[in-house]
Design a protein around this motif. Structure first.
Motif, short mmCIF file in Angstrom:
data_model
loop_
_atom_site.label_atom_id
_atom_site.label_comp_id
_atom_site.label_asym_id
_atom_site.label_seq_id
_atom_site.Cartn_x
_atom_site.Cartn_y
_atom_site.Cartn_z
N UNK A 131 -4.16 8.62 -5.50
CA UNK A 131 -4.06 10.07 -5.40
C UNK A 131 -5.35 10.68 -4.83
N UNK A 132 -6.48 10.02 -5.08
CA UNK A 132 -7.75 10.52 -4.56
C UNK A 132 -7.84 10.38 -3.04
N UNK A 133 -6.99 9.55 -2.49
CA UNK A 133 -7.02 9.32 -1.04
C UNK A 133 -6.02 10.19 -0.29
N UNK A 134 -5.34 11.10 -1.00
CA UNK A 134 -4.32 11.93 -0.35
C UNK A 134 -4.84 13.36 -0.23
N UNK A 135 -4.85 13.87 0.98
CA UNK A 135 -5.23 15.26 1.24
C UNK A 135 -4.02 16.16 1.06
N UNK A 136 -4.13 17.13 0.16
CA UNK A 136 -3.03 18.06 -0.12
C UNK A 136 -1.74 17.29 -0.44
N UNK A 137 -1.89 16.20 -1.19
CA UNK A 137 -0.76 15.37 -1.63
C UNK A 137 0.04 14.83 -0.44
N UNK A 138 -0.64 14.61 0.68
CA UNK A 138 0.02 14.12 1.88
C UNK A 138 -0.03 12.61 1.98
N UNK A 139 -0.11 12.12 3.25
CA UNK A 139 -0.14 10.68 3.47
C UNK A 139 -1.48 10.10 3.06
N UNK A 140 -1.43 8.90 2.54
CA UNK A 140 -2.65 8.24 2.09
C UNK A 140 -3.61 8.03 3.26
N UNK A 141 -4.80 8.65 3.14
CA UNK A 141 -5.84 8.56 4.18
C UNK A 141 -5.29 8.98 5.54
N UNK A 142 -4.31 9.90 5.53
CA UNK A 142 -3.69 10.43 6.75
C UNK A 142 -3.12 9.32 7.64
N UNK A 143 -2.87 8.15 7.05
CA UNK A 143 -2.34 7.03 7.82
C UNK A 143 -3.36 6.41 8.75
N UNK A 144 -4.64 6.77 8.56
CA UNK A 144 -5.68 6.27 9.48
C UNK A 144 -6.71 5.41 8.74
N UNK A 145 -6.36 5.03 7.54
CA UNK A 145 -7.30 4.21 6.78
C UNK A 145 -6.64 3.62 5.57
N UNK A 146 -7.39 2.81 4.83
CA UNK A 146 -6.88 2.19 3.62
C UNK A 146 -7.61 2.79 2.42
N UNK A 147 -6.84 2.97 1.37
CA UNK A 147 -7.42 3.49 0.13
C UNK A 147 -7.89 2.32 -0.70
N UNK A 148 -9.19 2.20 -0.83
CA UNK A 148 -9.77 1.10 -1.59
C UNK A 148 -10.55 1.68 -2.76
N UNK A 149 -9.95 1.46 -3.94
CA UNK A 149 -10.58 1.96 -5.16
C UNK A 149 -10.84 3.46 -5.11
N UNK A 150 -9.87 4.23 -4.54
CA UNK A 150 -9.97 5.68 -4.52
C UNK A 150 -10.77 6.24 -3.37
N UNK A 151 -11.27 5.40 -2.45
CA UNK A 151 -12.06 5.86 -1.32
C UNK A 151 -11.37 5.39 -0.04
N UNK A 152 -11.30 6.31 0.95
CA UNK A 152 -10.68 5.96 2.23
C UNK A 152 -11.63 5.16 3.10
N UNK A 153 -11.18 3.98 3.48
CA UNK A 153 -11.91 3.18 4.47
C UNK A 153 -11.19 3.38 5.80
N UNK A 154 -11.83 4.15 6.67
CA UNK A 154 -11.14 4.59 7.90
C UNK A 154 -11.06 3.47 8.92
N UNK A 155 -9.96 3.50 9.68
CA UNK A 155 -9.73 2.53 10.75
C UNK A 155 -10.50 2.93 12.00
#
Length: 774
Positions: free
Chosen positions: A501-525
């Motif tokens: 949930x910490x990786x979702x902006x405005x309850x949207x897609x996880x990391x906007x579909x441009x990264x992976x959520x690792x332990x609550x932090x977005x690792x961007x592609x």
């Protein structure tokens, strides 16, 4: 059928199902191979361990075959389950000689494994076997108008069998009769009439009845002649007969009639129309037809007066279900009615009887030849999530709900193409395909392929997954308590849902579909150009801004998080313009008349204004009524805005005039006087130059003397009129009383009798001095 298939597809869409084109792959955010192949028939999955970069979404493993190959996945590592077909029973076509049953269709049973949305086509063969047996059940109307026909039918059996055996080599014939329900208004229910519904001169008459099975199917023509000879004519009241009631029983009473593994023909001979579903209500019958056999020990239809007539749809469905082909042998006067009925019943024919049915044998033989040479292949009991289409035997008509082939002679082999498609993932389903009028059916078993078969390594401590999970189709399946692309994150006290949930902006897609959520932090592609997405949710990149002349931000600015930041001297969404307002200036020196913004040396108008410099507005109107209070205070120093006129009416610049050439507005002030003025729009919004006529048109004051004098005179006149009215009423009343008194006086009558106590005077004295003169 087309409507039914369309409705099924629409329902699947509404319910969340997907209908795909054959080469489509919806690039959804899928993380597993199973989810990938469910996304579309064109989706494939790459199970190569090194296909994704660190931090890259596993969803990139799912795409069309061409895209996956382009990205470098080895063909040996691509998972793309194909449609599969296995023939379970596939006997060759044969004539059925030496006591064996003929084989007229091939194959007889197949098993299909289908990708959802991906059609599969196979061949279906048919060959009319020579000597295939025929069962013919003759169903005759025995109402009185068919009296002459019954005499001819008695000699029908032997000749009809002889002609059919010339064609097929093996034939059987049976007989049944019908009239109508024995209830009013269909039949006269007088007891005498029920026993003898025929005219009085008719000595041989059968009691009224609905349907009666007379003779089961037999190859003995003499038995047919004897049993039919025993039949007698009957009768009823109305013209339509209970034909559909009789057909339903003849179709459903399979054991009683003796229908065999053969070409089944049902001949209906009548000279009248038919009752159908709903007509039974005329006799108080409300229970619909139940579509099953109801014969008593005497082979009489016992539910005739309890069940309504069947509908045409029920009859058509049952005929198709039992593979029975009807032949309507009818007279000329009702031939059109039965031709319309034949349009609603597949594999049916209409023949016109002569007045005495003497041509019935030729009619039946011709109809049989026509029916048996026209082949219609279709399916039954089709599941909702499966579609089936056909091409005809010549391949001309494609994707139809039936396969047709005309003029198929005995011994001729024809081939139909059958296409089956599963719309969604489903359990195993079964349905049948076959030619109408024949008992042989192809059984089709369909199962969907919605699970991947991958080369999985069963090591649960795989190095690729940091020894905290196993590899499934190229991705890590982490042990409990671990997550991440390579199982690198330990959950600890936090649950997985809270971290994601910490990786979702405005309850949207996880990391906007441009990264992976690792332990609550977005690792961007990385982007396609090799740069990285950035931002708390990987929402930004510096490569996807608007272009001008194929240059990012026109070469005159920098792309920052999807927007162009222009250099000095440039503007526009793509920094495509030099800053200038020459084209936006008006004669007064304002930009766009104050009604828009100057962008790229052009006016961008607002609030409905148009024109090169926002000079016109076709939807705007002069606010005459709204400006009334301001006009009163600016022009005449009165009204509700009198104390704060300058502040409240700052948007108006007013001048007073002795005379106006034209008057755009005319408004009343608070005293009821008319004010005339004109309004001319200034630059900007809601600003006007106003010219006000100095003089107002006020109504004249009231004439008090005239009003008072007139009021007094009116009151006096009204009083006088009231007095005259009262006096008149009194006079009329008195006059009526006087007239009534006179009438009563005229009607009076005095009594002539004398009082017995009265005595006349005994002495009369005369005055000597009285002379009689007055």
């Amino acid at each position: 059928m087309h409507r039914a298939v369309s409705l099924q597809i629409l329902l699947l869409l509404l319910c969340g199902g997907h209908v795909h084109s054959e080469d489509e792959c919806i690039k959804a955010s899928v993380a597993t191979c199973d989810a990938c192949i469910k996304s579309g028939p064109g989706c494939v999955w790459c199970q190569d361990l090194n296909f994704t970069k660190r931090g890259e979404l596993e969803a990139v493993r799912c795409d069309t075959l061409s895209e996956i190959l382009k990205r470098g996945c080895p063909r040996s590592k691509i998972v793309n389950p194909p449609n599969d077909q296995r023939k379970i029973r596939d006997k060759p076509l044969s004539e059925g000689k030496q006591g064996n049953s003929p084989v007229q269709i091939q194959p007889q049973e197949i098993y299909l494994e289908l990708r959802p949305g991906k059609p599969h086509t196979f061949e279906f063969k048919f060959k009319r076997a020579e000597g295939y047996p025929v069962d013919l059940y003759y169903l005759m109307d025995l109402s009185y108008s068919m009296n002459d026909d019954l005499k001819n039918v008695k000699n029908l059996g032997i000749e009809l069998l002889k002609n059919l055996k010339k064609i097929t080599g093996s034939a059987r014939i049976g007989f049944g009769s019908f009239v109508d329900k024995t209830l009013l208004p269909f039949t006269d229910t007088n007891e005498e009439k029920l026993q003898k519904p025929c005219p009085r001169e008719e000595t041989q008459c059968e009691p009224a009845f609905g349907y009666k099975h007379v003779l089961s199917l037999t190859d003995d023509g003499e038995s047919f002649r004897k049993m039919v000879s025993l039949q007698r004519i009957s009768g009823n009241l109305d013209t339509p007969e209970g034909s559909l009631d009789a057909i339903m029983q003849a179709v459903t009473c399979v054991d009683e009639i003796g229908w065999g593994n053969s070409t089944r023909l049902l001949v209906l001979a009548t000279d009248a129309g038919f009752h159908m579903a709903g007509d039974g209500k005329l006799a108080g019958i409300l229970e619909p037809n139940q579509e099953y056999c109801q014969l008593d020990k005497k082979n009489m239809y016992i539910k005739s007066n309890l069940w309504d007539y069947p509908s045409v749809g029920q009859i058509a469905r049952k005929l198709e279900e039992k593979n029975i082909q009807p032949i309507f042998a009818v007279t000329e006067k009702v031939a059109d009615v039965y031709r319309e009925l034949s349009q609603l019943i597949p594999k049916s024919e209409v023949g016109v009887l002569s007045n005495d049915s003497s041509n019935v044998v030729k009619l039946i033989v011709d109809a049989y030849n026509k029916l048996s040479s026209n082949i219609i292949v279709t399916h039954d009991n089709l599941p909702n999530d499966i579609t089936v289409t056909y091409t005809d035997c010549e391949g001309k008509k494609e994707h139809s709900d039936k396969g047709t082939c005309n003029n198929v002679n005995i011994g001729k082999e024809v081939t139909f193409s059958v296409t089956v498609k599963a719309l969604t993932c489903t359990d195993e389903k079964t349905f049948n395909i076959g030619p109408l009028g024949f008992n042989e059916k192809l059984t089709v078993r369909v199962k969907t392929r919605c699970e991947c078969e991958c080369d999985n390594e069963r090591n649960t401590q795989h190095e690729h997954c940091n020894k905290q999970g196993s590899v499934v189709c190229g991705t890590c399946r982490c042990n409990p308590g671990y997550l991440g692309q390579r199982c690198e994150c330990s959950l600890g006290k936090k649950d997985e849902a809270a971290l994601k949930a910490q990786c979702r902006k405005d309850n949207g897609t996880e990391c906007e579909g441009r990264g992976d959520c690792e332990c609550g932090v977005c690792k961007c592609h990385l982007t396609e150009a090799g740069n990285s997405y950035y931002g708390p949710h990987c929402e930004c990149d510096d490569e996807h801004c608007e272009k001008y002349q194929n240059k990012l931000c026109g070469g005159n600015g920098d792309c920052k998080c999807g927007e162009c930041k222009c250099k000095d001297g440039f503007e526009g969404t793509a920094c495509q313009c030099k800053k200038s307002n020459d084209g936006c200036l008006t004669r007064s020196g304002s930009e766009c008349h104050g009604r828009g913004k100057c962008m790229c040396n052009q006016c961008s108008c607002e609030r409905g204004y148009k024109g090169p410099k926002c000079e016109t507005c076709h939807t705007c109107s002069v606010p005459c009524q709204k400006s009334g209070s301001c006009i009163e205070c600016l022009g005449f120093g009165s009204g509700p805005f009198q104390k704060n006129c300058t502040e409240s009416c700052s948007h108006l610049k007013a001048e007073t005039e002795e005379k106006l050439l034209k008057s755009d507005c005319r408004v009343k002030d608070h005293e009821g006087c008319w004010m005339s003025f004109t309004m001319t729009e200034q630059d900007g919004f809601d600003k006007y130059n106003v010219k006000i006529l100095k003089t107002r048109e006020c109504p004249e004051g009231p004439n008090v003397g005239a009003i008072v004098g007139g009021s007094l005179a009116g009151v006096a006149l009204i009083g006088l009129l009231i007095l005259l009215l009262i006096k008149g009423l009194i006079y009329v009343k008195d006059l009526k009383e006087w007239k009534r008194f006179e009438k009563e006086q005229q009607r009076r009558k005095w009594a002539d009798g004398e009082n017995p106590l009265f005595q006349k005077a005994t002495t009369t004295v005369a005055n000597p001095t009285f002379t009689g003169d007055s």
